[in-house]
Each structure stands twice: as structure tokens, then as C-alpha cells.
Write a protein that holds these residues in place. Structure first.
Motif, mmCIF file in Angstrom:
data_model
loop_
_atom_site.group_PDB
_atom_site.id
_atom_site.type_symbol
_atom_site.label_atom_id
_atom_site.label_comp_id
_atom_site.label_asym_id
_atom_site.label_seq_id
_atom_site.Cartn_x
_atom_site.Cartn_y
_atom_site.Cartn_z
ATOM 1 N N VAL A 228 23.595 18.354 -14.306
ATOM 2 C CA VAL A 228 23.005 18.348 -12.962
ATOM 3 C C VAL A 228 21.540 18.747 -13.092
ATOM 4 O O VAL A 228 21.221 19.879 -13.449
ATOM 5 N N LYS A 229 20.643 17.799 -12.799
ATOM 6 C CA LYS A 229 19.198 18.029 -12.924
ATOM 7 C C LYS A 229 18.637 18.418 -11.561
ATOM 8 O O LYS A 229 18.023 17.618 -10.867
ATOM 9 N N TYR A 230 18.818 19.661 -11.195
ATOM 10 C CA TYR A 230 18.371 20.102 -9.876
ATOM 11 C C TYR A 230 16.858 20.297 -9.815
ATOM 12 O O TYR A 230 16.270 20.284 -8.731
ATOM 13 N N GLY A 231 16.192 20.436 -10.942
ATOM 14 C CA GLY A 231 14.731 20.529 -10.945
ATOM 15 C C GLY A 231 14.087 19.234 -10.489
ATOM 16 O O GLY A 231 13.134 19.231 -9.704
ATOM 17 N N ALA A 232 14.623 18.116 -10.949
ATOM 18 C CA ALA A 232 14.127 16.806 -10.518
ATOM 19 C C ALA A 232 14.390 16.611 -9.033
ATOM 20 O O ALA A 232 13.579 16.012 -8.317
ATOM 21 N N PHE A 233 15.523 17.132 -8.564
ATOM 22 C CA PHE A 233 15.845 17.057 -7.139
ATOM 23 C C PHE A 233 14.842 17.844 -6.309
ATOM 24 O O PHE A 233 14.372 17.375 -5.275
ATOM 25 N N ILE A 234 14.475 19.048 -6.765
ATOM 26 C CA ILE A 234 13.472 19.861 -6.060
ATOM 27 C C ILE A 234 12.145 19.111 -6.010
ATOM 28 O O ILE A 234 11.474 19.075 -4.973
ATOM 29 N N GLN A 235 11.755 18.478 -7.126
ATOM 30 C CA GLN A 235 10.521 17.704 -7.143
ATOM 31 C C GLN A 235 10.590 16.530 -6.163
ATOM 32 O O GLN A 235 9.610 16.224 -5.481
ATOM 33 N N SER A 236 11.731 15.899 -6.053
ATOM 34 C CA SER A 236 11.892 14.786 -5.114
ATOM 35 C C SER A 236 11.773 15.263 -3.673
ATOM 36 O O SER A 236 11.218 14.560 -2.825
ATOM 37 N N ILE A 237 12.296 16.460 -3.388
ATOM 38 C CA ILE A 237 12.176 17.010 -2.036
ATOM 39 C C ILE A 237 10.717 17.277 -1.690
ATOM 40 O O ILE A 237 10.249 16.920 -0.602
ATOM 41 N N VAL A 238 9.974 17.886 -2.611
ATOM 42 C CA VAL A 238 8.546 18.140 -2.375
ATOM 43 C C VAL A 238 7.813 16.814 -2.197
ATOM 44 O O VAL A 238 6.972 16.663 -1.303
ATOM 45 N N ASP A 239 8.140 15.835 -3.019
ATOM 46 C CA ASP A 239 7.557 14.501 -2.928
ATOM 47 C C ASP A 239 7.803 13.910 -1.543
ATOM 48 O O ASP A 239 6.893 13.405 -0.882
ATOM 49 N N PHE A 240 9.048 13.971 -1.071
ATOM 50 C CA PHE A 240 9.406 13.446 0.241
ATOM 51 C C PHE A 240 8.634 14.138 1.360
ATOM 52 O O PHE A 240 8.146 13.484 2.281
ATOM 53 N N VAL A 241 8.539 15.454 1.307
ATOM 54 C CA VAL A 241 7.844 16.208 2.357
ATOM 55 C C VAL A 241 6.375 15.782 2.435
ATOM 56 O O VAL A 241 5.838 15.566 3.523
ATOM 57 N N ILE A 242 5.737 15.618 1.286
ATOM 58 C CA ILE A 242 4.332 15.215 1.280
ATOM 59 C C ILE A 242 4.176 13.801 1.836
ATOM 60 O O ILE A 242 3.302 13.534 2.668
ATOM 61 N N VAL A 243 5.022 12.877 1.418
ATOM 62 C CA VAL A 243 4.950 11.500 1.915
ATOM 63 C C VAL A 243 5.232 11.467 3.415
ATOM 64 O O VAL A 243 4.512 10.816 4.181
ATOM 65 N N ALA A 244 6.263 12.152 3.866
ATOM 66 C CA ALA A 244 6.613 12.156 5.278
ATOM 67 C C ALA A 244 5.484 12.734 6.126
ATOM 68 O O ALA A 244 5.147 12.196 7.188
ATOM 69 N N PHE A 245 4.867 13.819 5.660
ATOM 70 C CA PHE A 245 3.771 14.428 6.403
ATOM 71 C C PHE A 245 2.564 13.495 6.447
ATOM 72 O O PHE A 245 1.924 13.348 7.486
ATOM 73 N N SER A 246 2.280 12.828 5.341
ATOM 74 C CA SER A 246 1.157 11.887 5.305
ATOM 75 C C SER A 246 1.388 10.726 6.263
ATOM 76 O O SER A 246 0.477 10.312 6.992
ATOM 77 N N ILE A 247 2.596 10.193 6.275
ATOM 78 C CA ILE A 247 2.921 9.095 7.187
ATOM 79 C C ILE A 247 2.834 9.564 8.627
ATOM 80 O O ILE A 247 2.329 8.855 9.503
ATOM 81 N N PHE A 248 3.296 10.777 8.902
ATOM 82 C CA PHE A 248 3.194 11.345 10.245
ATOM 83 C C PHE A 248 1.737 11.401 10.699
ATOM 84 O O PHE A 248 1.405 10.986 11.814
ATOM 85 N N LEU A 249 0.857 11.887 9.830
ATOM 86 C CA LEU A 249 -0.563 11.968 10.182
ATOM 87 C C LEU A 249 -1.161 10.584 10.406
ATOM 88 O O LEU A 249 -1.944 10.382 11.336
ATOM 89 N N PHE A 250 -0.783 9.608 9.576
ATOM 90 C CA PHE A 250 -1.301 8.258 9.726
ATOM 91 C C PHE A 250 -0.830 7.643 11.037
ATOM 92 O O PHE A 250 -1.616 7.033 11.771
ATOM 93 N N ILE A 251 0.448 7.795 11.364
ATOM 94 C CA ILE A 251 0.980 7.241 12.611
ATOM 95 C C ILE A 251 0.324 7.903 13.812
ATOM 96 O O ILE A 251 0.006 7.249 14.803
ATOM 97 N N ILE B 26 0.839 -1.202 0.000
ATOM 98 C CA ILE B 26 0.000 0.000 0.000
ATOM 99 C C ILE B 26 0.873 1.251 0.000
ATOM 100 O O ILE B 26 0.586 2.225 -0.690
ATOM 101 N N GLY B 27 1.968 1.218 0.750
ATOM 102 C CA GLY B 27 2.891 2.350 0.787
ATOM 103 C C GLY B 27 3.515 2.630 -0.574
ATOM 104 O O GLY B 27 3.673 3.786 -0.969
ATOM 105 N N ALA B 28 3.859 1.574 -1.288
ATOM 106 C CA ALA B 28 4.437 1.760 -2.627
ATOM 107 C C ALA B 28 3.413 2.391 -3.565
ATOM 108 O O ALA B 28 3.738 3.310 -4.329
ATOM 109 N N ALA B 29 2.179 1.912 -3.490
ATOM 110 C CA ALA B 29 1.123 2.492 -4.334
ATOM 111 C C ALA B 29 0.869 3.941 -3.931
ATOM 112 O O ALA B 29 0.676 4.813 -4.789
ATOM 113 N N PHE B 30 0.882 4.211 -2.637
ATOM 114 C CA PHE B 30 0.687 5.572 -2.146
ATOM 115 C C PHE B 30 1.815 6.469 -2.639
ATOM 116 O O PHE B 30 1.587 7.619 -3.017
#
Length: 132
Positions: free
Chosen positions: A64-87, A23-27
Motif C-alpha cells: 500500500v503506497k499511501y505516500g503516493a496517495f498523499i501526493q495525489s491529494i495535494v495535487d488534486f487540491v492545487i488543481v481544484a483551487f486553480s480551476i476555481f480561481l479561473f472559473i 491546456i488542462g492536461a498540460a497544466f
């Protein structure tokens, strides 16, 4: 259904963990799509039409693809916040579940309270005899 989900979420066995990983992978895919297809284009528009996925610079032959890196950071923040709320939600449900047996348990009396209860019962018994 909520009760079954609560029991599922609070169990601690391997099968449940495996289901959680799937489920986490799909999320994660959903969040990646949200970031790439919804959030970052809107942020790009707010910043003057910048497409973050195409942001890059070249140093000699290295790109150096720093735009993809910025997108990954935003992605991580959203996933981390969602997991925090679920826990946080699961912890709250678990605390409620643990509190129920305590409410149902009969209170334990101290020695002093036991003696006072016996005295009260004896006095009640004598007053009932006197009335009869």
C-alpha cells in the motif's frame, strides 16, 4: 490580446473546449511536477526529512503506497483551487460583458412617465410661445 482571450474564454464551442482540455492536461503535468518536485520535498523536510513518495506498508504480498496517495491529494487540491480561481475570473469577465448592453440600452418608460414627459414637453412648448 486580453480582449481576444476574453472572447475566447467566453465562447462556448467545441473547438475551444478541445483546446481547453489540451491546456488542462498540460497544466495538470505542471501541477504534478510542482507537487512532486517542490511542495512535497519541502513538506517532507518540515516533517523531519520524510520522503512521501516512498511511504508504503506491506500486508502479506500487497504493498500500500499511501505516500503516493498523499501526493495525489495535494495535487488534486492545487488543481481544484486553480480551476476555481479561473472559473471565478471567467464568471467575473462574463458578468462585465453582459452588463455592458444594459448600460447602453435606452431606459423604458412606464405609461405614467410617458404622460408626464408629454405634459412637460407641452408646457415647454407653451412657455416658448409666450416668450416669443
Amino acid at each position: 490580446m486580453l480582449k481576444e482571450f476574453k472572447e475566447f474564454a467566453l465562447k462556448g464551442n467545441i473547438f475551444d473546449l478541445a483546446v481547453g482540455v489540451v491546456i488542462g492536461a498540460a497544466f495538470g503535468k505542471i501541477v504534478t511536477s510542482l507537487v512532486n518536485d517542490v511542495i512535497m520535498p519541502l513538506v517532507g523536510l518540515l516533517l523531519g526529512g520524510i520522503n512521501f513518495s516512498g511511504l508504503e506498508f506491506t500486508v502479506e504480498k500487497a504493498t500500500v503506497k499511501y505516500g503516493a496517495f498523499i501526493q495525489s491529494i495535494v495535487d488534486f487540491v492545487i488543481v481544484a483551487f486553480s480551476i476555481f480561481l479561473f472559473i471565478k475570473l471567467v464568471s467575473k469577465l462574463k458578468r462585465k460583458e453582459e452588463a455592458k448592453p444594459e448600460e447602453l440600452a435606452e431606459p423604458t418608460l412606464t405609461k405614467e412617465e410617458e404622460l408626464l414627459t408629454e405634459i412637460r414637453d407641452l408646457l415647454r412648448g407653451e412657455s416658448l410661445k409666450e416668450r416669443s
